[in-house]
Design a protein around this motif. Structure first.
Motif, PDB file in Angstrom:
ATOM      1  N   GLU A 101     -75.369 -26.388   2.291  1.00  0.00           N
ATOM      2  CA  GLU A 101     -74.608 -27.250   1.386  1.00  0.00           C
ATOM      3  C   GLU A 101     -73.453 -26.500   0.710  1.00  0.00           C
ATOM      4  N   THR A 102     -73.638 -25.214   0.474  1.00  0.00           N
ATOM      5  CA  THR A 102     -72.543 -24.465  -0.149  1.00  0.00           C
ATOM      6  C   THR A 102     -71.354 -24.365   0.797  1.00  0.00           C
ATOM      7  N   ASP A 103     -71.612 -24.190   2.101  1.00  0.00           N
ATOM      8  CA  ASP A 103     -70.519 -24.198   3.080  1.00  0.00           C
ATOM      9  C   ASP A 103     -69.722 -25.491   2.957  1.00  0.00           C
ATOM     10  N   ILE A 104     -70.458 -26.594   2.845  1.00  0.00           N
ATOM     11  CA  ILE A 104     -69.811 -27.908   2.809  1.00  0.00           C
ATOM     12  C   ILE A 104     -68.953 -28.048   1.552  1.00  0.00           C
ATOM     13  N   LYS A 105     -69.553 -27.687   0.405  1.00  0.00           N
ATOM     14  CA  LYS A 105     -68.816 -27.810  -0.861  1.00  0.00           C
ATOM     15  C   LYS A 105     -67.576 -26.923  -0.857  1.00  0.00           C
ATOM     16  N   ALA A 106     -67.739 -25.709  -0.362  1.00  0.00           N
ATOM     17  CA  ALA A 106     -66.625 -24.750  -0.395  1.00  0.00           C
ATOM     18  C   ALA A 106     -65.474 -25.237   0.484  1.00  0.00           C
ATOM     19  N   LEU A 107     -65.807 -25.809   1.642  1.00  0.00           N
ATOM     20  CA  LEU A 107     -64.747 -26.285   2.529  1.00  0.00           C
ATOM     21  C   LEU A 107     -64.047 -27.507   1.932  1.00  0.00           C
ATOM     22  N   HIS A 128     -64.860 -24.217 -12.117  1.00  0.00           N
ATOM     23  CA  HIS A 128     -65.772 -24.270 -10.975  1.00  0.00           C
ATOM     24  C   HIS A 128     -66.888 -25.284 -11.227  1.00  0.00           C
ATOM     25  N   ARG A 129     -67.414 -25.307 -12.465  1.00  0.00           N
ATOM     26  CA  ARG A 129     -68.502 -26.251 -12.769  1.00  0.00           C
ATOM     27  C   ARG A 129     -68.010 -27.690 -12.594  1.00  0.00           C
ATOM     28  N   ARG A 130     -66.753 -27.956 -13.014  1.00  0.00           N
ATOM     29  CA  ARG A 130     -66.222 -29.325 -12.882  1.00  0.00           C
ATOM     30  C   ARG A 130     -66.059 -29.700 -11.409  1.00  0.00           C
ATOM     31  N   TYR A 131     -65.530 -28.750 -10.619  1.00  0.00           N
ATOM     32  CA  TYR A 131     -65.381 -29.021  -9.186  1.00  0.00           C
ATOM     33  C   TYR A 131     -66.745 -29.216  -8.535  1.00  0.00           C
ATOM     34  N   ASP A 132     -67.677 -28.354  -8.912  1.00  0.00           N
ATOM     35  CA  ASP A 132     -68.989 -28.403  -8.281  1.00  0.00           C
ATOM     36  C   ASP A 132     -69.650 -29.757  -8.551  1.00  0.00           C
ATOM     37  N   GLU A 183     -64.270 -15.356  -5.925  1.00  0.00           N
ATOM     38  CA  GLU A 183     -65.653 -15.147  -6.362  1.00  0.00           C
ATOM     39  C   GLU A 183     -66.141 -16.310  -7.241  1.00  0.00           C
ATOM     40  N   HIS A 184     -65.339 -16.653  -8.249  1.00  0.00           N
ATOM     41  CA  HIS A 184     -65.848 -17.592  -9.257  1.00  0.00           C
ATOM     42  C   HIS A 184     -65.541 -19.053  -8.980  1.00  0.00           C
ATOM     43  N   VAL A 185     -64.511 -19.325  -8.191  1.00  0.00           N
ATOM     44  CA  VAL A 185     -64.200 -20.735  -7.904  1.00  0.00           C
ATOM     45  C   VAL A 185     -64.616 -21.082  -6.478  1.00  0.00           C
ATOM     46  N   ALA A 186     -64.251 -20.228  -5.516  1.00  0.00           N
ATOM     47  CA  ALA A 186     -64.436 -20.589  -4.105  1.00  0.00           C
ATOM     48  C   ALA A 186     -65.809 -20.141  -3.572  1.00  0.00           C
ATOM     49  N   TYR A 187     -66.840 -20.358  -4.376  1.00  0.00           N
ATOM     50  CA  TYR A 187     -68.219 -20.126  -3.939  1.00  0.00           C
ATOM     51  C   TYR A 187     -68.401 -18.728  -3.333  1.00  0.00           C
ATOM     52  N   ASN A 188     -67.893 -17.739  -4.071  1.00  0.00           N
ATOM     53  CA  ASN A 188     -68.093 -16.344  -3.673  1.00  0.00           C
ATOM     54  C   ASN A 188     -67.697 -16.095  -2.208  1.00  0.00           C
ATOM     55  N   TYR A 189     -66.478 -16.486  -1.873  1.00  0.00           N
ATOM     56  CA  TYR A 189     -65.881 -16.253  -0.547  1.00  0.00           C
ATOM     57  C   TYR A 189     -66.536 -17.069   0.566  1.00  0.00           C
ATOM     58  N   VAL A 240     -60.421 -20.424   2.896  1.00  0.00           N
ATOM     59  CA  VAL A 240     -59.206 -19.716   2.477  1.00  0.00           C
ATOM     60  C   VAL A 240     -59.465 -18.215   2.283  1.00  0.00           C
ATOM     61  N   PHE A 241     -60.635 -17.881   1.730  1.00  0.00           N
ATOM     62  CA  PHE A 241     -60.907 -16.468   1.436  1.00  0.00           C
ATOM     63  C   PHE A 241     -61.951 -15.848   2.363  1.00  0.00           C
ATOM     64  N   ALA A 242     -62.414 -16.601   3.344  1.00  0.00           N
ATOM     65  CA  ALA A 242     -63.444 -16.067   4.261  1.00  0.00           C
ATOM     66  C   ALA A 242     -62.931 -14.806   4.945  1.00  0.00           C
ATOM     67  N   PRO A 243     -63.777 -13.766   5.036  1.00  0.00           N
ATOM     68  CA  PRO A 243     -63.353 -12.590   5.811  1.00  0.00           C
ATOM     69  C   PRO A 243     -63.019 -13.013   7.241  1.00  0.00           C
ATOM     70  N   TYR A 244     -62.012 -12.374   7.808  1.00  0.00           N
ATOM     71  CA  TYR A 244     -61.594 -12.687   9.172  1.00  0.00           C
ATOM     72  C   TYR A 244     -62.744 -12.368  10.125  1.00  0.00           C
ATOM     73  N   GLY A 245     -63.189 -13.333  10.890  1.00  0.00           N
ATOM     74  CA  GLY A 245     -64.322 -13.086  11.793  1.00  0.00           C
ATOM     75  C   GLY A 245     -64.905 -14.406  12.273  1.00  0.00           C
ATOM     76  N   ALA A 246     -66.151 -14.348  12.772  1.00  0.00           N
ATOM     77  CA  ALA A 246     -66.738 -15.518  13.446  1.00  0.00           C
ATOM     78  C   ALA A 246     -66.858 -16.731  12.517  1.00  0.00           C
TER      79      ALA A 246
END
Ligand code: HEM
Length: 515
Positions: free
Chosen positions: A293-299, A246-250, A110-116, A120-126
């Motif tokens: 952009e959040t998809d990109i940062k999270a990946l 998270h702020r430092r990574y972001d 939630e707090h580091v990996a851009y709220n799933y 790594v934490f993505a729900p299993y699916g498309a």
């Protein structure tokens, strides 16, 4: 009807119902209710959380000796099962893999990996499938791996040259050097440029610290995740530290993205993702979610965290074991001299012929798997494993560290003995790629490490090159038999004391020259 007759009829009816329910086990479909796995008694409210200690994989290995290879814990409101043998891991990650293809909710996601929103934490699916496909296409497939071979060889050669250039018996922290190399290599492949100066410098030290802190935080069983009533208190300060990190990574991801946007378009993963975003396209072909952009940062965050320290600390453990076992080091160097010679550095095309070195790498992964409890999974539905009932919502931990030291599976499990993997050895043919469950450092099943091919290639190339190109002496007057091999706490297996060494060149000078 008089009262006594009425009471007698009621008593008979209740007794019949009770017997029927008992026969039916009270479960759905009239099936006998199976028992839950055994496990230690826990505390009120917190359950077994206070018992996991500073090295949970050690504690859980000890609990398996007492309760068996499948045991149960309770963390606050969460039911947890731990798999501690190859056969139990096979049941979960092969037979029931589809049922365990999600990860449990947690504050890190939630707090580091851009709220799933990551992989790594993505729900299993498309979406998860699209993210894996994107990574495979541009980084990890056989073709992508081949296209990026020069990048890996170039960065590893640069590391060796830098070590030789500094020379003069200077002590170096090997893990840090390997980390700069692993990070810059991955950065060139993902964002089109190095992120650190070759000699590392302050930025590299800070980055490694950020990754290590993330892994430490991810390794903490956060009370707030398991006892919702206490979440607001954040009793271990984990969430506060996660938000700061998270702020430092972001900020770092922001800088990388802005710089890439300003530069010429390239073939790297970030360029491809930015182009897709500009054209309002999906994450990967065939998917219907538009990339943002959040998809990109999270990946990118996933790749830079899951793919750097895991690789470099495995190389650091490998070198530590080799220095502690001079006979093994000598054999590995002998093989390298025979295959590569003394007038050039190792290339990836040499790797398939390095049988002994490959065995050294497997033995390192066995004793020092970089993610000792793998990453947790969660049961989508109730299922049965080994005659026990595993309720829906149960968290699964696989103790890959304990499995790879199980005396039932591994003779002399604590000995560093690469020969066990050689032809004629008792584990000849056993591999680390997720099908031999007694050795699963990358996990197994659908959610097996997405970067396995890259991580394995980098660990092998880096170790082979370091062993071939340099001789090794411990710094600070430490003798090999006194080398501290203690493990530090965290999701990943760090050394408590970094490996300090004094490398010296062992090849012809021309081998180190820039081509
Ligand atoms: C020594 C190297 C590495 C080791 C030992 C390792 C180990 C692991 C393990 C144990 C898992 C969990 C698997 C499971 O749930 O069964 C995992 C997942 C993952 N790893 Fe690695 N890893 C390594 C290198 C890398 C690299 C180089 C990358 C990318 C650059 C990477 C990216 C990932 C990702 C994205 C996942 C999540 C996969 C998913 O949930 O679908 N790893 N890794």
């Amino acid at each position: 009807m008089d009262l006594s007759l009425l009471l007698a009829s009621l008593a008979v009816a209740v007794a019949i119902c009770y017997l029927l329910l008992r026969r039916g086990g009270g479960g759905a479909g009239g099936k006998q209710q199976l028992p839950l796995p055994p496990g230690p008694r826990g505390w009120p409210v917190l359950g077994n959380l206070p018992q996991v200690g500073t090295k949970p994989h050690h504690t859980m290995a000890a609990l398996a000796r007492e309760h068996g290879p499948l045991f149960r814990l309770r963390f606050g409101v969460a039911e947890v099962v731990v798999a501690a043998s190859a056969s139990v891991a096979t049941q979960f990650l092969r037979t029931h893999d589809a049922n365990f293809s999600n990860r449990p909710p947690n504050s890190g996601a939630e707090h580091v990996a851009y709220n799933y929103q990551d992989l790594v934490f993505a729900p299993y699916g498309a979406r998860w499938r699209a993210l894996r496909k994107l990574c495979a296409l541009h980084l990890f497939s056989a073709k992508a791996l081949d296209d990026l071979r020069a990048v890996r060889e170039g960065e590893v050669a640069l590391m060796v040259r830098e070590l030789v250039r500094r020379g003069g018996g200077a002590a170096v922290a090997l893990g840090q050097e390997a980390n700069v190399c692993a990070t810059n290599t991955l950065a060139r492949a993902t964002v089109g440029r190095r992120v650190f100066a070759v000699d590392g410098g302050e930025g590299a030290r800070e980055f490694k610290e950020m990754v290590v802190e993330l892994m430490q935080l991810a390794g903490v069983f956060n009370v707030g995740d398991f006892v919702p009533a206490l979440a607001w208190l954040d009793p271990q300060g984990v969430v506060r530290r996660m938000k700061r990190l998270h702020r430092r990574y972001d900020d770092m991801m922001d800088r990388i993205i802005r710089e890439r946007e300003a530069a010429e378009e390239g073939k790297d993963l970030l360029s491809v993702m930015l182009a897709r975003m500009r054209h309002h396209q999906p994450l990967a072909d065939g998917d219907d979610t538009r990339i943002n952009e959040t998809d990109i940062k999270a990946l990118l965050l996933n790749l830079f965290t899951a793919g750097t320290d895991t690789t470099s600390s495995t190389v650091e453990w490998a070198l530590a074991e080799l220095i502690r076992h001079p006979d093994v080091l000598a054999k590995a160097q002998e093989e390298l001299d025979a295959v590569v010679g003394r007038d050039r550095l190792v290339s990836e095309s040499d790797l398939p012929r390095l049988t002994y070195l490959t065995a050294v790498i497997k033995e390192t992964f066995r004793l020092h798997p970089s993610t000792p409890l793998s990453l947790p999974r969660v049961a989508a539905e109730e299922c049965e494993v080994n005659g026990y009932r595993i309720p829906r919502g149960t968290t699964l931990l696989v103790n890959v560290w304990a499995i790879a030291r199980d005396p039932e599976a591994w003779p002399e499990p604590l000995e560093f003995r690469p020969g066990r993997f050689l032809p004629g050895g008792e584990h000849a043919g056993v591999d680390v790629k997720g099908s031999d469950f007694e050795l699963i450092p990358f996990g197994a099943g659908r959610r097996i490490c997405a970067g396995l091919s890259w991580g394995l290639r980098m660990v092998t190339l880096m170790t082979a090159t370091l062993v071939h190109a340099l001789d090794w002496e411990l710094a600070g007057g430490v003798t090999a038999d006194k080398l501290d091999m203690e493990e530090a706490y965290g999701l990943t297996l760090q050394r408590t004391v970094p490996l300090m060494v004094k490398p010296a060149p062992r090849l012809l000078p021309s081998a180190y020259a820039v081509e």
